[in-house]
Write an enzyme that holds these catalytic residues in place. Structure first.
Site, PDB file in Angstrom:
ATOM      1  N   ARG A  68      15.324  12.383 -29.057  1.00  0.00           N
ATOM      2  CA  ARG A  68      14.564  11.975 -27.857  1.00  0.00           C
ATOM      3  C   ARG A  68      15.008  12.831 -26.683  1.00  0.00           C
ATOM      4  NH1 ARG A  68      14.959   5.882 -26.159  1.00  0.00           N
ATOM      5  NH2 ARG A  68      13.364   5.586 -27.751  1.00  0.00           N
ATOM      6  N   ARG A 182      23.156  -2.256 -20.327  1.00  0.00           N
ATOM      7  CA  ARG A 182      21.946  -2.218 -21.154  1.00  0.00           C
ATOM      8  C   ARG A 182      21.153  -0.986 -20.768  1.00  0.00           C
ATOM      9  NH1 ARG A 182      19.024  -3.220 -25.111  1.00  0.00           N
ATOM     10  NH2 ARG A 182      18.415  -5.293 -25.815  1.00  0.00           N
ATOM     11  N   LYS A 183      20.000  -0.770 -21.439  1.00  0.00           N
ATOM     12  CA  LYS A 183      19.135   0.345 -21.051  1.00  0.00           C
ATOM     13  C   LYS A 183      18.649   0.155 -19.611  1.00  0.00           C
ATOM     14  CE  LYS A 183      14.874   0.517 -22.666  1.00  0.00           C
ATOM     15  NZ  LYS A 183      13.616   0.322 -23.460  1.00  0.00           N
ATOM     16  N   GLY A 441       4.739  -2.419 -32.479  1.00  0.00           N
ATOM     17  CA  GLY A 441       5.036  -2.866 -33.844  1.00  0.00           C
ATOM     18  C   GLY A 441       5.932  -4.084 -33.952  1.00  0.00           C
ATOM     19  N   CYS A 446       7.716  -1.700 -26.926  1.00  0.00           N
ATOM     20  CA  CYS A 446       7.735  -0.295 -26.502  1.00  0.00           C
ATOM     21  C   CYS A 446       6.334   0.214 -26.152  1.00  0.00           C
ATOM     22  CB  CYS A 446       8.327   0.578 -27.597  1.00  0.00           C
ATOM     23  SG  CYS A 446       9.959   0.046 -28.117  1.00  0.00           S
ATOM     24  N   GLY A 447       5.310  -0.347 -26.787  1.00  0.00           N
ATOM     25  CA  GLY A 447       3.926   0.068 -26.498  1.00  0.00           C
ATOM     26  C   GLY A 447       3.336  -0.695 -25.325  1.00  0.00           C
TER      27      GLY A 447
END
Ligand code: SRM
Ligand code: SF4
Length: 517
Positions: A68, A182-183, A441, A446-447
């Site tokens: 990434r 965290r992110k 998914g 994420c989408g």
């Protein structure tokens, strides 16, 4: 018992692994890993710490890693795109690329033995993948039409690049921001249409005018996750668009990192995003901590942001602020790229434009600086028959996360299925307006399904006594000005029943009518 041991007891498993050895430490071991092969890398280094370098072990395709990158503001050059194409080309059918929902690129199929050389080549063209995964600040988004949009408020490109350079120390890695709880997502908006979904970010800078000066209001705490989805809320401060954006970002990240443990963020990863610190402390205490770290107080937010437009998708041919030039937005179905098309995109950007390529959070791309006279020739290029400028309505606004092909969290296959269903419904229905269908998914989102007119979240469903792939369906997400998240309207719909259900929703809510056969 010492304070350190007491504090350590409150750490979750990931925190303990980070405390034992920092994620960035694997940077110095990459050559060694390349020599010993992926099977001999320590499990925590392989599955966790390598993500600090942007290297993702994929349990679905062991030995073939995902890399990434960081593409700040979604801005890259033909030279960079050519290198990315060259990196994946050697892996044949296993090598591919994806444009992500953070205006970024991920490469697939990569072998660990090639990574040191790939890292050297990335550096040579000004690219990095450092700190692009796990508890780090992710790719920083900005308007894809920065610097070319005739109605732009602020050109965000330099600011976003400076932010990235500060956070990852010019690609070398920055220990100050490598152990977040965290992110962390940051977005800097410069357009009037909220092109980067400000509300979905942990920190977002949105253009706002105060006393005749154009700067940014600051939103904080937005995020999506399996457990909770929160829109970012105003921090009620205004910052001028100079070094203050860097300083306040640094202050927020420092407070989040250094006081995260005290604020209870390092015990439970499901309650570790910035919004939890704000919940636990209250907004006033959080703001006071940021101002203390900054060393001065901040002016209150300007009364109105300058985001006053519906969200653009940037596809098609659009005039630039530079007279005589247009940018051309190409639709890349669900963001999937091959080496061949990446080489071709680089060529088109050189031949017709000035070598720039811009990525969007809709997983598409733009070629800017095309002289008006060149447009017919560009539109006649074979790649533009594949990456169309005006695809049918559902395909046009389709977004999909990685899904089952490469992601072990996935409950369902997403990319291939989403395209097939969109094509089927586009063939069956007249759809008079844009309908943004977002596939994801699994509940990690994420989408960005909650941002879609229709959002689909993969799940497992029991049908005729068997477990089959299915989705929960969301509706009502709005983007652009007055953005808001959609809500779930159906639970556990088997995927084979989806075309019928989606068709019904399109007719009932989006004015679709059946085509004459
Ligand atoms: Fe994501 C984890 C892919 C954008 C929320 N995401 C993952 C992992 C790394 C899981 C894994 O190890 O397999 C996925 C990698 C799959 C793969 O092989 O590609 C993954 N996320 C993606 C991408 C590629 C989806 C896409 O197809 O575009 C996006 C990469 C963005 C980038 O370039 O950095 C991506 N992920 C997002 C977004 C959207 C955004 O940032 O606007 C979200 C929701 C927003 C947010 O984070 O607040 C998102 N991803 C997650 C989460 C849930 C976070 C949480 O707080 O719980 C996870 C799981 C986790 O972190 O524990 C996750
Ligand atoms: Fe994987 Fe789930 Fe994210 Fe899709 S939403 S990429 S399935 S983690």
């Amino acid at each position: 018992m010492t304070i350190a041991v007491e504090a350590n007891k409150k750490l979750n498993k990931i925190e303990k692994a980070k405390a034992e050895k920092d994620g960035l430490a694997v940077k110095d071991e990459l050559e060694h890993f390349a020599k010993i092969g992926w099977e001999n890398i320590d499990k925590t280094d392989l599955e966790l710490r390598l993500k600090w370098l942007g290297i993702f072990f994929r349990p679905v395709t062991p030995g073939q890693f995902m890399l990434r990158l960081r593409i700040p503001n979604g801005y890259l050059t033909s030279e960079q795109m050519r290198l990315l194409a060259d990196i994946i080309q050697r892996y044949g059918d296993d090598g591919s690329g994806d444009i992500t929902t953070r205006q970024n690129i991920q490469l697939r199929g990569i072998r660990i033995e090639d990574m040191p050389d790939i890292f050297r080549r990335l550096k040579a063209v000004g690219l990095t993948s450092i700190q692009s995964g796990f508890d780090n600040v992710r790719n920083i988004t900005g308007s894809p039409v920065a610097g070319i949009d005739p109605d732009e408020v602020i050109d965000t490109r330099e600011l976003v690049q400076q932010l990235q350079d500060m956070i990852v120390n010019h690609g070398e890695g920055n220990p100050a921001f490598t152990n977040l709880p965290r992110k962390f997502n940051i977005a800097v908006e410069g357009s009037r249409d909220n092109s980067i979904h400000a509300e979905l970010n942990d920190v977002a800078f949105v253009p706002a005018e105060r006393d005749g000066v154009i700067g940014f209001n600051v939103l904080v705490g937005g995020y999506l996750s399996a457990q909770r989805c929160a829109e970012a809320i105003p921090l009620n401060v205004w910052v001028p668009p100079n070094q203050t954006v860097l300083a306040i970002s640094r202050a927020i990240l420092t407070v989040y990192t250094q006081q995260g443990l005290a604020a209870g963020l390092r015990a439970n990863r499901a309650k570790a995003r910035l919004m939890w610190m704000i919940d636990n402390w209250g907004l006033d205490r959080f703001r006071a901590a940021v101002e203390k770290e900054l060393g001065h107080s901040l002016p209150t937010a300007a009364p109105m942001t300058l985001i006053d437009r519906d969200k653009q998708d940037h596809l098609g041919v659009h005039p630039q602020k530079q007279a005589g030039y247009v940018y051309v937005g190409l639709h890349v179905p669900v963001g999937r790229l091959s080496a061949e098309v990446m080489f071709e995109l680089a060529r088109l950007a050189d031949v017709y434009g000035n070598g720039e390529i811009r990525l969007t959070v809709e997983q598409n791309l733009l070629i800017p600086f095309v002289p008006e006279a060149q447009v017919p020739l560009l539109l006649a290029e074979p790649l533009l028959q594949q990456f169309q400028i005006a695809p049918p309505p559902l395909l046009r606004s389709l977004i999909s996360c990685t899904g089952k092909k490469y992601c072990s969290f996935a409950q369902v296959e997403t990319k291939g299925r989403s395209v097939a269903i969109a094509q089927q419904l586009d063939a069956q229905l007249h759809i008079p307006q844009r309908v943004r269908i977002h596939w994801t998914g699994c509940p990690n989102s994420c989408g960005q399904p909650q941002a879609g007119d229709i959002g689909l979240i993969g799940t497992k469903v029991r049908k005729n006594g068997e477990m089959v792939e299915g989705v929960d369906i969301y509706r009502g997400g709005k983007v652009g000005k007055d953005a808001c998240l959609g809500e779930r309207i159906y639970k556990a719909v088997p995927c084979d029943e989806l075309p019928e259900i989606l068709s019904g929703l399109l007719v009932e809510h989006f004015g679709a009518t059946p085509k004459e056969i």
